[in-house]
Design a protein around this motif. Structure first.
Motif, mmCIF file in Angstrom:
data_model
loop_
_atom_site.group_PDB
_atom_site.id
_atom_site.type_symbol
_atom_site.label_atom_id
_atom_site.label_comp_id
_atom_site.label_asym_id
_atom_site.label_seq_id
_atom_site.Cartn_x
_atom_site.Cartn_y
_atom_site.Cartn_z
ATOM 1 N N LYS A 157 0.847 -1.205 0.000
ATOM 2 C CA LYS A 157 0.000 0.000 0.000
ATOM 3 C C LYS A 157 0.878 1.249 0.000
ATOM 4 O O LYS A 157 2.064 1.189 0.323
ATOM 5 C CB LYS A 157 -0.911 -0.020 1.224
ATOM 6 C CG LYS A 157 -2.012 -1.063 1.077
ATOM 7 C CD LYS A 157 -2.695 -1.411 2.378
ATOM 8 C CE LYS A 157 -3.366 -0.238 3.045
ATOM 9 N NZ LYS A 157 -4.178 -0.697 4.205
ATOM 10 N N ASN A 230 -11.202 -3.237 -1.653
ATOM 11 C CA ASN A 230 -10.870 -2.083 -0.820
ATOM 12 C C ASN A 230 -11.353 -2.295 0.611
ATOM 13 O O ASN A 230 -10.637 -2.019 1.574
ATOM 14 C CB ASN A 230 -11.509 -0.821 -1.427
ATOM 15 C CG ASN A 230 -11.179 0.417 -0.615
ATOM 16 O OD1 ASN A 230 -11.991 0.890 0.163
ATOM 17 N ND2 ASN A 230 -9.964 0.913 -0.786
ATOM 18 N N GLU A 231 -12.536 -2.864 0.735
ATOM 19 C CA GLU A 231 -13.085 -3.087 2.074
ATOM 20 C C GLU A 231 -12.327 -4.197 2.805
ATOM 21 O O GLU A 231 -11.988 -4.086 3.965
ATOM 22 C CB GLU A 231 -14.568 -3.447 1.948
ATOM 23 C CG GLU A 231 -15.303 -3.316 3.267
ATOM 24 C CD GLU A 231 -16.697 -3.931 3.169
ATOM 25 O OE1 GLU A 231 -17.412 -3.608 2.210
ATOM 26 O OE2 GLU A 231 -17.028 -4.751 4.053
ATOM 27 N N THR A 236 -6.315 -0.064 -3.166
ATOM 28 C CA THR A 236 -6.958 0.602 -4.299
ATOM 29 C C THR A 236 -6.391 0.014 -5.589
ATOM 30 O O THR A 236 -5.397 -0.725 -5.557
ATOM 31 C CB THR A 236 -6.656 2.115 -4.271
ATOM 32 O OG1 THR A 236 -5.235 2.291 -4.418
ATOM 33 C CG2 THR A 236 -7.124 2.747 -2.965
ATOM 34 N N GLU A 237 -7.009 0.366 -6.718
ATOM 35 C CA GLU A 237 -6.544 -0.180 -7.991
ATOM 36 C C GLU A 237 -5.078 0.170 -8.237
ATOM 37 O O GLU A 237 -4.301 -0.649 -8.744
ATOM 38 C CB GLU A 237 -7.408 0.342 -9.154
ATOM 39 C CG GLU A 237 -7.083 -0.367 -10.466
ATOM 40 C CD GLU A 237 -7.865 0.174 -11.666
ATOM 41 O OE1 GLU A 237 -8.487 1.244 -11.550
ATOM 42 O OE2 GLU A 237 -7.824 -0.480 -12.721
#
Ligand code: MN
Ligand code: MN
Length: 471
Positions: A157, A230-231, A236-237
């Motif tokens: 991330k 995402n959850e 994210t993409e």
């Protein structure tokens, strides 16, 4: 009363080869092998190099291995390990002799053919969401359709956090699949050659079909899937650009055959050799020569990169050990011996025409000792010397370990390489040894339990032999 043997029969016994199947050792041997293979089946559940490295560390600690410290002085019997970038691991047991007398190495690879994800994997087409893959290693692409797949790997991330993903393996988890064309509409497809029946860009993993509920959004299914990711993972993409994710077959390794003499599972090339060497390493307590068991990465794509055996990480580590004892790495290498532990082909009578009968290797006949592999006119191979083959055979014979020798198949039908060429670059005497497997590189491969167990005994014998290598 047994009939008296003729002169010719006696002579034949004395001077001709008489290959024996491990099955002649009886049911008791299969029972022993089966017991050994319970741990092997569990190991096969760790299907990528990262997972397998993570899996073995706690087992090593339980067996008194500590993380390698270049400043520490190791004494005979000490056990230690070094991890390279989460993808390779080197495990050692310090021998009674200094490393300048040589070390006993075995290398097996943890990576297996699979479907890696492209940097931009997520897309929507015809209101379906897919992950775009880029196959890793040599595969028959058509075999990878309509097989339940799981997804694993890591995502980095933006905040530096590393997310580990492993989904699709357990029964209560969703599974994923590469589709294939229905046979009813496959008249043209069925005319194609096997390499074209399914092409690389068709290996797209179906991952969703239900749209995000918002009229204003263009790609609703894509958004819905990304929202779930995402959850669940907080990603994210954009995070997928740097990710290392792949799809692997979701089958669990299990016994095969009414007699349970075999194992079916993904990634036995080369986890069968990795597990056998790993157990031999752990069970070696006070060896004459320092042992070094290496789990390697990137074998299936040519051993390149910092985690492949063409990288200096191996040589650097041996150099650290050498320097700690005031020795030169080149002198250690020259005296050492390496088993390049990698699988071979088990004769399959359904495709018998690709083998040459005098030099064929069979399931249940023990690990294959390969003088060379490669292809064509013996290209791209380490060719172990007569002296080395005889030396290793001597160790195996003394330990009642049964091996078989042969070639992968007929001379010009194909070929294959191992890491032996990369190891021998270091001036180490290297020889290939490994379990014969059926359907190598398919989503599910098959190996005989007796061969797996015998490979363990072979590596153990080499690690525990006191016989100096005078080559
Ligand atoms: Mn292999
Ligand atoms: Mn392979």
């Amino acid at each position: 009363m047994a009939e008296k043997k003729t002169k010719g029969q006696k002579l034949a016994e004395e001077i001709l080869m008489n290959p024996k199947s491990l099955t002649e050792r009886g049911q008791g041997f299969l029972d022993e092998a089966s017991k050994f293979c319970e741990g092997y089946k569990e190991f096969l559940g760790y299907k990528t190099e990262r997972e397998a490295v993570q899996y073995v560390i706690p087992i090593l600690k339980k067996n008194k291995y500590t993380e390698y410290d270049s400043k520490k002085k190791y004494k005979a019997g000490d056990k230690f390990y070094m991890v390279n970038r989460d993808k390779d691991i080197i495990m050692c047991t310090k021998g009674k002799k200094p490393v300048s007398e040589g070390i006993r190495v075995s290398v097996a690879h943890l990576d297996s053919p699979r479907l890696d994800f492209k940097p931009h994997p997520l897309y929507e087409d015809a209101e379906l969401a897919f992950f775009k893959t880029h196959y890793y290693g040599g595969i028959k692409k058509y075999q990878w359709t309509t097989v339940p797949m799981s997804i694993r790997g890591v995502v980095m991330k933006k905040n530096g956090e590393k997310v580990t993903i492993r989904i699709g393996e357990e029964e209560d988890e969703p599974s994923f699949l590469i589709t294939d064309l229905l046979v009813h509409l496959a008249r043209d497809q069925m005319q194609k050659t096997a390499s074209k029946v399914v092409e690389g860009e068709q290996l797209n993993l179906l991952i969703g079909s239900w749209p995000y509920d918002d009229e204003k959004v263009a790609k609703k299914v894509k958004l819905a899937i990304m929202a779930i990711l995402n959850e669940k993972y907080g990603i994210t993409e954009g995070d997928l650009e740097s990710a290392e994710l792949c799809a692997v077959p979701a089958f669990k390794a299990r016994d095969m055959g009414f007699d349970r003499s075999m194992i079916a599972g993904y990634g036995q090339d080369d986890s069968s050799c990795a597990y056998a060497a790993f157990m031999a390493e752990i069970d070696t307590k006070n060896p004459e020569y320092t042992t070094m068991t290496i789990f390697a990465d990137k074998e299936e794509t040519g051993s390149d990169g910092v985690t492949g055996m063409a990288s200096y990480f191996f040589r650097d580590f041996v150099e650290d050990l050498a320097q700690a004892e005031g020795a030169e790495v080149r002198h250690v290498m020259r005296k050492s011996l390496c088993l390049s532990a990698d699988v071979g082909a088990a004769f399959d009578p359904n495709y018998g025409e690709v083998w040459e009968s005098n030099n064929t290797t069979y399931a249940n006949y023990g690990p294959i000792l390969a003088k060379y592999d490669g292809g064509g006119g013996k290209y791209s191979t380490n060719d172990a010397s007569a002296e080395l083959v005889a030396y290793v055979q001597g160790i195996l014979r003394d330990a009642d370990v049964q091996w078989q020798m042969g070639e992968l198949g007929k001379i010009d039908v194909g070929g294959g390489g191992t890491i032996a060429s990369y190891i021998s670059l270091n001036n180490i005497d290297t020889i290939d040894i490994g379990v014969p497997v059926f359907c190598m590189h398919a989503p599910v491969e098959v190996a005989a339990k007796a061969d797996e167990y015998m490979l363990y005994k072979a590596v153990y014998a080499v690690y525990n032999s006191k016989k100096p290598k005078e080559i």
